[in-house]
Design a protein around this motif. Sequence first.
Motif, short mmCIF file in Angstrom:
data_model
loop_
_atom_site.label_atom_id
_atom_site.label_comp_id
_atom_site.label_asym_id
_atom_site.label_seq_id
_atom_site.Cartn_x
_atom_site.Cartn_y
_atom_site.Cartn_z
N TYR A 19 0.79 -1.12 0.14
CA TYR A 19 -0.01 -0.36 0.27
C TYR A 19 0.67 1.33 -0.21
O TYR A 19 2.62 0.66 0.43
CB TYR A 19 -0.86 0.00 1.34
CG TYR A 19 -0.14 0.45 2.39
CD1 TYR A 19 0.02 1.02 3.10
CD2 TYR A 19 0.05 -0.92 3.29
CE1 TYR A 19 0.36 1.68 4.77
CE2 TYR A 19 1.24 -0.85 4.61
CZ TYR A 19 1.14 0.77 5.33
OH TYR A 19 1.99 0.96 6.20
N ALA A 20 0.10 2.36 -0.43
CA ALA A 20 1.23 3.43 -0.46
C ALA A 20 -0.12 5.18 0.00
O ALA A 20 -0.57 5.19 -0.66
CB ALA A 20 1.72 3.39 -1.88
N TYR A 21 0.64 5.67 0.02
CA TYR A 21 -0.35 7.04 0.24
C TYR A 21 0.55 8.21 0.73
O TYR A 21 2.29 7.97 0.93
CB TYR A 21 -1.53 6.96 0.98
CG TYR A 21 -0.78 6.74 3.26
CD1 TYR A 21 -0.83 7.52 4.08
CD2 TYR A 21 -0.35 5.50 3.37
CE1 TYR A 21 -0.06 7.24 5.31
CE2 TYR A 21 -0.16 5.17 5.19
CZ TYR A 21 0.19 6.37 6.02
OH TYR A 21 0.55 6.37 7.03
N ASN A 22 0.74 9.17 0.84
CA ASN A 22 1.33 10.49 1.05
C ASN A 22 1.12 10.97 2.20
O ASN A 22 -0.13 10.83 2.89
CB ASN A 22 1.02 11.49 0.24
CG ASN A 22 -0.35 11.93 -0.02
OD1 ASN A 22 -1.21 11.58 -0.12
ND2 ASN A 22 -0.82 13.56 0.12
N ARG A 23 2.19 11.35 3.10
CA ARG A 23 1.97 11.89 4.62
C ARG A 23 2.61 13.28 4.26
O ARG A 23 4.67 13.65 4.42
CB ARG A 23 2.64 11.74 5.49
CG ARG A 23 2.28 11.75 6.75
CD ARG A 23 2.93 10.72 8.21
NE ARG A 23 2.01 9.86 8.39
CZ ARG A 23 2.67 8.12 8.83
NH1 ARG A 23 3.79 8.74 9.19
NH2 ARG A 23 1.57 7.73 9.47
N GLY A 24 2.08 14.36 4.41
CA GLY A 24 2.74 15.58 3.57
C GLY A 24 3.51 15.59 2.85
O GLY A 24 2.92 15.10 1.69
N ALA A 25 5.07 15.67 1.85
CA ALA A 25 5.53 15.36 1.59
C ALA A 25 5.99 14.33 1.46
O ALA A 25 7.27 14.11 0.55
CB ALA A 25 6.16 17.07 1.75
N THR A 26 5.95 13.27 1.97
CA THR A 26 6.74 11.60 1.69
C THR A 26 5.35 10.97 1.29
O THR A 26 4.18 10.70 1.53
CB THR A 26 7.02 11.93 3.84
OG1 THR A 26 8.03 12.85 3.85
CG2 THR A 26 7.75 10.20 3.80
N LYS A 27 6.41 9.89 1.08
CA LYS A 27 5.14 8.67 0.52
C LYS A 27 6.20 7.85 1.49
O LYS A 27 6.61 6.98 1.89
CB LYS A 27 6.26 8.46 -0.54
CG LYS A 27 5.21 7.30 -1.82
CD LYS A 27 5.43 6.22 -2.92
CE LYS A 27 4.93 5.35 -3.19
NZ LYS A 27 5.68 5.17 -4.29
N VAL A 28 4.45 7.34 2.14
CA VAL A 28 4.05 5.74 2.93
C VAL A 28 3.87 5.00 2.40
O VAL A 28 3.04 4.77 1.45
CB VAL A 28 3.85 6.28 4.09
CG1 VAL A 28 3.93 5.16 5.08
CG2 VAL A 28 4.13 7.92 4.56
N GLU A 29 4.87 4.13 2.66
CA GLU A 29 5.08 2.72 2.21
C GLU A 29 4.65 1.29 2.75
O GLU A 29 5.81 1.59 4.22
CB GLU A 29 5.79 2.26 1.27
CG GLU A 29 5.69 2.78 -0.62
CD GLU A 29 6.72 2.33 -1.67
OE1 GLU A 29 6.03 2.30 -2.80
OE2 GLU A 29 7.83 2.05 -1.35
N GLY A 30 3.97 -0.12 2.74
CA GLY A 30 4.22 -0.77 3.77
C GLY A 30 3.84 -2.01 2.82
O GLY A 30 3.40 -1.38 2.20
N ALA A 31 3.45 -3.19 3.58
CA ALA A 31 2.99 -4.44 3.55
C ALA A 31 1.57 -4.32 3.56
O ALA A 31 1.33 -3.49 4.59
CB ALA A 31 3.37 -5.41 4.04
N SER A 32 1.03 -4.69 2.91
CA SER A 32 -0.29 -5.02 3.07
C SER A 32 -0.91 -6.42 3.34
O SER A 32 -0.48 -6.68 4.31
CB SER A 32 -1.43 -5.12 1.34
OG SER A 32 -1.08 -6.35 1.05
#
Length: 299
Positions: free
Chosen positions: A71-84
């Motif tokens: 999964y991926a989403y943006n937190r401010g100017a940072t892209k956050v990724e992780g295992a679904s």
Amino acid sequence: MSNLAEQFNNPTAYQQPQGGGVLAQASSSREMEEVKGQIFMAKSYPRNYFEAEKRIQDACKRPSLAGTSMYAYNRGATKVEGASIRLAEVLAQNWGNLSYGIQELEQREGESVAKAFCWDLETNVRQEKVFTVKHVRSARGNLIPLKDPRDIYERVASDGARRLRACILGVIPGDVVEMAIEQCRLTLSGQSDKPLKERVSGALAHFKEKYGVTQEMIEDRFGYSASSFSEFDLVQLTNIRNSIKDGMSIVEDWFNKDIGKNQSSALGEDFKAQTEPKTEVKPDAPNDIPIEQPELPLE
């Protein structure tokens, strides 16, 4: 007859009705026996770490799993990724000797109290998260109450899936999770001989030519710049294209066309401002540009 004599002659005379207490005790005893059985089987057949890692690697070689593993989403100017949650479930299934799930502990008016847990039966490592789920859903900035039991169940399951993922990833070693993510990346990148940047550029051009979807609209959908797209983002973009192509959805279901219009208008104004000549008038300033005088006839 005294109360003690009466109770001796008739032992059931002064027994208070247990009601739900007996059922609760029987249920608790049954659950305890089930847990004991699970622990006994885990101790009798401990996991083989090498075989477990091999099963996880083999599972991550499936393109269908690799495409939904992150999964991926943006937190401010940072892209956050992780295992679904899908990858977390596969990890738990192949790691073995884990007890995990979501339980609804209590349902009150307008909310439910639930618990997500993951328990390693071999090492006795346990992760548990208790949380409250409001019986509402968000629609265009408004909160709509949920009354249908099915809608409530799906809401609890959706919120519980994120907690369950955190519990599973908190029990399974981090290096095993990283190995699975890397294998998913290799699986997706091995499906094409072109570099990722070229494939992303081709997908953006296809959306622009075929559906009139600009890069700005796609970036607004994902929440971050296309320059930071990964293999997983490209798979999601491909799934959106297939959904539109097969008629299962329309462009407006995925993208906000107003984003493209507003940005296109701004770009057009900038271009117009750059191409138009700039004339600056200074009051009371001498005119440095000589004025061409008409030629006089020669005498």
